[in-house]
Design a protein around this motif. Structure first.
Motif, mmCIF file in Angstrom:
data_model
loop_
_atom_site.group_PDB
_atom_site.id
_atom_site.type_symbol
_atom_site.label_atom_id
_atom_site.label_comp_id
_atom_site.label_asym_id
_atom_site.label_seq_id
_atom_site.Cartn_x
_atom_site.Cartn_y
_atom_site.Cartn_z
ATOM 1 N N ILE A 17 35.617 34.691 92.141
ATOM 2 C CA ILE A 17 35.928 33.377 92.717
ATOM 3 C C ILE A 17 35.428 33.298 94.159
ATOM 4 N N ALA A 18 35.712 34.340 94.945
ATOM 5 C CA ALA A 18 35.352 34.334 96.369
ATOM 6 C C ALA A 18 33.843 34.373 96.594
ATOM 7 N N THR A 19 33.087 34.888 95.604
ATOM 8 C CA THR A 19 31.633 35.012 95.752
ATOM 9 C C THR A 19 30.882 34.019 94.860
ATOM 10 N N VAL A 48 41.161 37.115 101.175
ATOM 11 C CA VAL A 48 40.072 37.986 100.741
ATOM 12 C C VAL A 48 39.266 38.397 101.966
ATOM 13 N N LYS A 49 39.024 39.707 102.106
ATOM 14 C CA LYS A 49 38.248 40.217 103.233
ATOM 15 C C LYS A 49 37.072 41.040 102.718
ATOM 16 N N PHE A 50 35.938 40.879 103.382
ATOM 17 C CA PHE A 50 34.718 41.627 103.061
ATOM 18 C C PHE A 50 34.332 42.459 104.275
ATOM 19 N N PHE A 51 33.913 43.704 104.043
ATOM 20 C CA PHE A 51 33.586 44.602 105.134
ATOM 21 C C PHE A 51 32.162 45.135 105.033
ATOM 22 N N ASP A 83 33.342 36.964 106.337
ATOM 23 C CA ASP A 83 34.227 38.112 106.465
ATOM 24 C C ASP A 83 35.605 37.874 105.860
ATOM 25 N N VAL A 84 36.010 36.625 105.783
ATOM 26 C CA VAL A 84 37.326 36.328 105.221
ATOM 27 C C VAL A 84 37.307 34.955 104.559
ATOM 28 N N CYS A 85 38.074 34.840 103.494
ATOM 29 C CA CYS A 85 38.264 33.549 102.827
ATOM 30 C C CYS A 85 39.582 33.618 102.064
ATOM 31 N N SER A 86 39.917 32.574 101.364
ATOM 32 C CA SER A 86 41.138 32.598 100.561
ATOM 33 C C SER A 86 40.848 32.070 99.162
ATOM 34 N N VAL A 87 41.678 32.505 98.228
ATOM 35 C CA VAL A 87 41.550 32.147 96.820
ATOM 36 C C VAL A 87 42.912 31.674 96.338
#
Length: 77
Positions: free
Chosen positions: A36-38, A5-8, A18-22
């Motif tokens: 899930i990521a947030t 998962v990437k956020f920009f 900026d990045v994580c995994s699910v």
């Protein structure tokens, strides 16, 4: 494996990441990945999504190994 998962831009700044995994077993759609990521944050209405570098809708299915990216609305002239 997992879903990357990437956020920009402003989303990255607001979420302070900026990045994580699910885990794919927990997420069936792009909006599931967001939640899930947030940690359960409401999905912002105008947020753009890309799955594996192709624009996607919030309801689009995701799979193990996918990359899901979230972008704030784009403006310009």
């Amino acid at each position: 494996m997992s879903i990357t998962v990437k956020f920009f831009a402003s989303l990255r700044e607001t979420l302070n990441r900026d990045v994580c995994s699910v885990e794919p077993s927990d997420a069936h759609t792009a909006v599931d990945v967001w939640r899930i990521a947030t940690n359960g944050s409401e999905f912002p209405e105008n947020t753009l999504i890309a799955i594996n570098m192709d624009y996607a809708k919030p309801e689009q299915p995701v799979a193990d190994g996918d990359e899901v990216a979230f972008f704030p609305p784009v403006t310009g002239g």
